[in-house]
Structure formats: structure tokens, C-alpha cells
Design a protein around this motif. Structure first.
Motif, mmCIF file in Angstrom:
data_model
loop_
_atom_site.group_PDB
_atom_site.id
_atom_site.type_symbol
_atom_site.label_atom_id
_atom_site.label_comp_id
_atom_site.label_asym_id
_atom_site.label_seq_id
_atom_site.Cartn_x
_atom_site.Cartn_y
_atom_site.Cartn_z
ATOM 1 N N ARG B 121 -3.243 2.486 8.802
ATOM 2 C CA ARG B 121 -3.069 1.113 7.607
ATOM 3 C C ARG B 121 -3.499 2.464 6.646
ATOM 4 O O ARG B 121 -2.914 3.178 6.131
ATOM 5 N N ASP B 122 -2.516 1.385 5.378
ATOM 6 C CA ASP B 122 -2.489 2.317 3.863
ATOM 7 C C ASP B 122 -3.492 2.007 3.496
ATOM 8 O O ASP B 122 -4.319 1.210 3.203
ATOM 9 N N GLU B 151 0.468 5.455 4.584
ATOM 10 C CA GLU B 151 0.595 5.740 2.749
ATOM 11 C C GLU B 151 -0.970 6.256 2.537
ATOM 12 O O GLU B 151 -1.956 5.107 2.642
ATOM 13 N N GLN B 209 4.690 2.314 -2.888
ATOM 14 C CA GLN B 209 4.482 1.813 -1.264
ATOM 15 C C GLN B 209 4.307 1.333 -0.494
ATOM 16 O O GLN B 209 3.465 1.802 1.016
ATOM 17 N N ILE B 210 3.587 0.529 -0.813
ATOM 18 C CA ILE B 210 1.774 -0.031 -0.211
ATOM 19 C C ILE B 210 2.376 -1.342 1.611
ATOM 20 O O ILE B 210 3.221 -2.120 0.194
ATOM 21 N N ASP B 211 1.999 -1.392 1.732
ATOM 22 C CA ASP B 211 2.145 -2.917 2.753
ATOM 23 C C ASP B 211 0.936 -3.455 2.552
ATOM 24 O O ASP B 211 0.259 -3.488 2.846
ATOM 25 N N ASN B 214 -1.796 -4.312 4.949
ATOM 26 C CA ASN B 214 -1.996 -3.958 6.027
ATOM 27 C C ASN B 214 -2.520 -3.046 5.485
ATOM 28 O O ASN B 214 -3.227 -1.259 5.605
ATOM 29 N N THR B 215 -3.323 -3.129 4.111
ATOM 30 C CA THR B 215 -3.832 -1.594 2.772
ATOM 31 C C THR B 215 -5.347 -2.029 3.022
ATOM 32 O O THR B 215 -6.038 -3.197 3.075
#
Lengths: 342, 288
Positions: B121-122, B151, B209-211, B214-215
Motif C-alpha cells: 500500500r501507499d 509511496e 502521488q497516492i492511489d 490503496n492507501t
């Protein structure tokens, strides 16, 4: 389960025969109440005693005891000088209270101090007749199937004796000649009749239906402010409650030495310091919040966790609280009824 | 009694502190000190095992015991690290200790961060003040296992430059390319602060820059910080059950017995101290 009969007039003889199992403790009259006390004279044992001031928890978790002795090398475990005891005269509600303490203390991360005392304390239960403050029927704790070594049920001139553990069986065997294995159809009928009659003796008007949902709906309600305003934050309700298990831990230093003890004593969530953390933040500074914790824990949260309330209907909060805050009045208030607090 | 309880096994006493040696100590700020300890018993030192986000009960002979977050990472074994603010009797007494003195420690306790679920994960890690104590464990663990994560954002806010914990470590992280480190102070009273000035919430606009789906976000700090940081994380569209908070409570046992940390049926010491924001919404008293 092994079930036997004992003539009521043989009770003293029986208690004498099992004296090798430990010190005998039983409810003894203290003012207008009863208290579990060490018995020196068997004539003091009263199988019809009413509720005791303190519940059975005082045997398993003493109000204050040392967990460790410490010196410069570290902490040394002190399980304590735990003596073998036989506690006679425990009511069904109190034994149900012990079963709840077993869940808290004897399962995950079991507490060695509790377990040591629980192992060394034989419990002899006795059936009872409810008084005006008993509501164990409403909490489903008016009978008990486990958690005791022996249980004596009313049977006219006899007791019906239920053998609940290996130790209980040993106790019966130590006084074998006093027990009768033959239980007649008449005895069974007598037992059923007595149970039916006992059912009719519950007088208290209390309704705990849907309590978890009612708490969820009323959690931000103003009634908590009202209850909090009345509460004296004295902690008495927690001291007498069979299932209140909170404790505090403090170190006691011996004068002039690098030695001392780590002690554990009863604590109550109604006290001001209960949720105070270092730095001064108090997570439950108001009495209303602390009252809310006490009652949600008993009547809502515990049901979610273990499927039953952690109230056994013993009535001690009713007979103890100086301002009439108890399970009955709180349940009524939450149901929207007008309740008068002292 | 229940026959099950009669088992004649001598159970370990979970209240028994293990004696540990203070290996190193130094001041992080005026009132926060860093302690590195190692179990006296070699076998214990070699088998020490914990999760980032867990805590331990630290004892001072004759004074008492209190819970402290573990600041070290299990990826660097053999030592335990704590950062401790001098604020009460137990901590004052801990502050009087020197290297090679002994101290009682038991644990680890609590759930810690769900490291298996965080894999791949981010991460957005936000800390304020002493909140750096448990989150340093998480960030160091993530950097030691860098390939396991996407990230990584590290946001750290302090009131003023003199109050920022692990300043040197975090300034070194600014140099690293594989972690986005943002440091800020509410007010710069030195005039020499090289990083940002402003509340920690002002840093979120630079997270790019995160999704979000999925963070995972992790927060720890003073109670007042949670509400505002959570708002920012929700704006980034991070799901409520992926926002993790590490909470503080009074504790006397650490093992679900003494009752002090309870909120409804939740024991902060056993079911926490890490909760998701979704837990918190459903459990009103967890944060105010």
C-alpha cells in the motif's frame, strides 16, 4: 451431574467432616445485614442468610494485596499466603458473578492471583428466596449450573445436593455416610413445586428488554447529565458489585530501604481519577461520563462481548447507593419513565 | 470451580516485569528523552518480537508502572527504544536513571499496526508532538522493508523547532528519494527553521502521488489534532477504515483486566491502541 440428599439437621456434621478442605466461611449477621466471615462456631452458620454486603469477589480478588515484593534485583512474584477455604452459603447470583469474573480473569492473559485463590476456594452454593431487591430472574442468573463445587437446593427437611466439581465430589466422599443417593419421585415433585413457588416470589418491577439498543439510542441523551448530577462519585456501587473487577496498582516503599511491594487494590470507574492520564488530560472528567461508562459496560457492552449482561441481579447497588442510582432506576430512566433520585 | 481452571500448569505471570539494562539515553527535546534498553536475559534479547504500534509497561522500582509506545522497529532486533516525556511520577523517576541502570519492562501489548494488511500500500503517516513515538516504529519498519510498500509520505508537525522529536533523523529522511518527508512547525521562534511553518494540516496539499483506494493513513498526536487531520485524509478520498489512529488511555495492567482503558466493550490495551477511523465513528468515546 451427581445429585444426593442431605438431611438439614446433618448440615453441621457435614461441615465438620469437610473441615480438612479449608477454613470455613459463611454469611454471618452484621448489623441489619450479612457478611461473609470466618466461622469458628458452626452454630453461626445460617443457610437462610440474605445477601451479603460484599460478594464472593472478595475471596478471589482481595480489596488490597501485594502482587510482588521488590528489591534492587527486581520484582519477585508473591502469590501470597493464600489459604484453602470453603465458602458456604453462596447464592446463585453470586456464583454467576464468579463465572463472569472467570471470563475476565481466567481466560486470555490469565491472572495468576485470581486463579490461585479461585483454585483454593471451594464454593458451596445454597438456594435462596428473593427479597424485594432481587431481580436475578430478569438477568437470567436465578439459577446456576456450574462454577460451584457443591450446591444445596431446598427440599423440605433435606437439601438436594448437586456435585459440581471433582473437589465437590471429594467433599461428599469425606462425609459419605451423611448423604443419601436415593432421590424419590416425591422428592423430585417437592423440588419442582418449590422452584415454582420461588418463581412467584420475585416482586421487583424491572424491565431490561432491549437494553443494548436503548443504550445505543440514548447514549447522547440528557438523562446522563441528570444521573451524573446526582452521583456522589463515592465508588460504593463498584465495591459491592459482584462483577466490578477494576483495580489500581501502586508501589509501596519500605522506609529507608530499596525494598517494597507492588500492591493491587480495588478501583472504581466512578472515581474522578479513573481515566486521568499523565499530563493532566482526563478522558472522563465528568460524573455523567463515568456513570455512562459504568452502566453501558454492565448492560450493553458486556452483552455484545459475551452474550449476557455483566449484571447478575443481586440487588446490591439498590441497597447500597446513597442517592438511589442503580440498575433499576437507570433502566427506568432510560426507558423514559420519571424517576425520583434522592 | 471450572475444572479447566484447575490445570496444574504453572502459568507465566503476565504482571511480572523483566529487568532490562539502559544502553543509551539522550535528550530529544527539553522534556523528552530517548531511552534504548536491552533485556538482561540474553535469550529474551534474542527473541524479542513485536509489531510497530505496540506498547510496553515500564516499571520503576518503588514508584510504579506506566504504558509507553515502542519507538524502535522490530526490523532492528535486540534493543527496545522509547521516547518519554517527563510529566508524572513514573517518568520523573525514569529520568533520574543513567546508562547501565536497570528498569522493569513487560509486554509487548496491544494490536499494533496491521503490517500484513499494509503491505503493497501507499502510506501517509501523520504525527504531531509525542505522536512520533509509535509512528517512528512504523516509518523505520517501512523504510527497512522498503520494497513492500508503495509511496510513503511522512508528515510531522511540532509547536516550535525545539519541540520536534527525532529532528536529525527526520531531516536525514528529507534527503532520501524513497520517502516524501514534510516537516513543519506551528511557529518558528528561532528564525533559523529550514523547513515549513504552519499547521500540519497545511502539508496535505502537497500529497500528489497516492492511489487513495490503496492507501493506508496512520495518525498519532495530541487529541486536538485528530479531527483536523482526519478531515484532510477524507478530502484525499482515503477510505475511513484505512485511516488508522493510535490512541492513549490510562492503563494499569495492559492485558484487559484493570478496566481503566475500556470504552464500551473495547479495551484500548487489547483491541487497540491502533483503531481505524471507522471504529472511532462507531465508538463515540474513543476520541473527543
Amino acid at each position: 451431574m451427581r445429585v444426593l440428599k442431605l438431611r438439614k439437621k446433618d448440615l453441621k456434621k457435614m461441615l465438620e467432616k469437610i473441615s480438612s478442605f479449608g477454613e470455613l466461611w459463611a454469611p454471618v449477621k452484621k448489623g441489619d445485614k450479612f457478611a461473609f466471615q470466618k466461622i469458628d462456631n458452626l452454630n453461626d452458620v445460617d443457610p437462610n442468610a440474605g445477601r451479603t454486603i460484599l460478594p464472593l469477589k472478595k475471596f478471589m480478588v482481595p480489596p488490597r494485596f501485594s502482587m510482588f515484593r521488590y528489591d534492587k534485583d527486581g520484582y519477585h512474584e508473591q502469590l501470597g499466603e493464600v489459604t484453602d477455604r470453603v465458602v458456604f452459603g453462596a447464592h446463585a447470583c453470586d456464583i454467576n458473578g464468579l463465572l463472569i469474573l472467570d471470563k475476565v480473569f481466567a481466560e486470555e492473559f490469565s491472572d495468576p492471583y485470581y486463579i490461585e485463590r479461585r483454585k483454593r476456594t471451594a464454593i458451596i452454593g445454597v438456594s435462596c428466596v428473593p427479597d424485594e431487591f432481587c431481580f436475578c430472574k430478569e438477568t437470567n442468573t436465578d439459577t446456576v449450573d456450574e462454577g460451584y463445587d457443591l450446591f444445596f437446593s431446598e427440599l423440605g427437611d433435606d437439601f438436594l445436593v448437586w456435585v459440581g466439581s471433582s473437589k465437590g465430589d471429594d467433599m461428599v466422599r469425606a462425609a459419605e455416610e451423611l448423604f443419601d443417593e436415593n432421590i424419590s419421585v416425591k422428592d423430585i415433585q417437592k423440588f419442582i413445586e418449590w422452584k415454582k413457588w420461588r418463581e412467584t416470589q420475585f416482586k421487583m418491577d424491572i424491565d431490561l428488554t432491549a437494553m443494548p439498543d436503548i443504550f445505543e439510542l440514548k447514549i447522547d441523551d440528557k438523562v446522563w447529565e441528570k444521573i451524573g448530577e446526582k452521583c456522589l462519585a463515592c465508588g460504593s456501587c463498584s465495591m459491592v458489585c459482584p462483577t466490578c473487577n477494576c483495580f489500581n496498582v501502586t508501589d509501596t516503599v519500605a522506609l529507608g530501604k530499596m525494598e517494597g511491594t507492588r500492591d493491587r487494590c480495588w478501583d472504581a470507574c466512578t472515581l474522578h481519577e479513573y481515566s486521568l492520564v499523565a499530563g493532566g488530560h482526563n478522558f472522563r472528567g465528568s460524573r455523567a461520563d463515568r456513570m455512562k461508562l459504568w452502566y453501558t459496560h454492565k448492560l450493553q457492552a458486556f452483552i455484545g462481548e459475551f452474550g449476557k449482561p455483566s449484571c447478575v441481579g443481586c440487588g446490591r447497588c439498590i441497597t447500597t447507593c446513597p442517592v438511589d442510582i442503580n440498575v433499576k432506576t437507570v433502566a427506568k430512566t432510560l426507558r423514559g419513565e420519571e424517576v425520583y433520585f434522592k | 470451580m471450572n475444572e479447566g481452571l484447575c490445570a496444574d500448569i504453572k502459568l507465566a505471570n503476565d504482571f511480572q516485569p523483566d529487568m532490562m539494562r539502559i544502553v543509551r539515553k539522550y535528550n530529544l527535546t527539553d522534556d523528552v528523552r530517548f531511552f534504548q534498553v536491552r533485556p538482561m536475559e540474553e535469550q529474551k534479547a534474542l527473541t524479542l518480537c513485536y509489531n510497530p504500534g505496540q506498547f510496553m509497561m515500564v516499571s520503576r522500582l518503588g514508584v510504579g508502572e506506566a504504558p509507553f509506545s515502542i519507538s524502535s522497529t522490530p526490523s532492528r532486533p535486540g534493543l527496545l527504544e522509547f521516547c518519554i516525556r517527563e510529566v508524572g511520577q513514573v517518568t520523573q523517576s525514569i529520568f533520574r536513571l543513567n546508562e547501565n541502570d536497570s528498569i522493569g519492562v513487560r509486554g509487548p501489548y496491544g494490536n499494533g499496526f496491521p503490517m500484513e494488511r499494509l503491505k503493497g500500500r501507499d502510506l501517509v503517516i501523520t504525527m504531531g508532538g509525542l505522536g512520533a513515538a509509535p509512528l517512528r516504529s512504523l516509518i523505520l519498519y517501512a523504510l527497512d522493508n522498503r520494497d513492500d510498500f508503495g509511496e510513503i509520505y511522512l508528515l510531522h508537525g511540532a509547536k516550535k523547532p525545539g519541540e520536534m522529536l527525532f529532528k536529525t533523523e527526520f531531516f536525514d529522511m528529507i534527503e532520501r528519494k524513497d520517502v516524501n518527508t514534510m516537516l513543519t512547525v506551528d511557529a518558528d521562534d528561532t528564525g533559523k527553521w529550514p523547513a515549513k511553518v504552519g499547521l500540519v494540516t497545511t502539508l496535505f496539499k502537497d500529497i500528489k502521488q497516492i492511489d487513495p483506494a490503496n492507501t493506508f493513513a496512520a495518525i498519532c498526536g495530541p487529541p486536538v489534532m485528530y479531527k483536523f487531520v482526519i478531515q484532510e485524509l477524507l478530502k484525499l478520498k482515503i477510505p475511513k477504515n484505512q485511516i488508522l489512529l493510535s490512541l492513549e488511555r490510562r492503563m494499569k495492567c495492559g492485558i484487559g483486566k484493570c478496566g481503566h482503558c475500556v470504552v464500551k466493550h473495547i479495551y484500548t490495551c487489547m483491541d487497540g491502541p491502533v483503531f481505524s477511523y471507522w471504529d472511532v465513528i462507531n465508538m463515540k468515546e474513543l476520541i473527543y
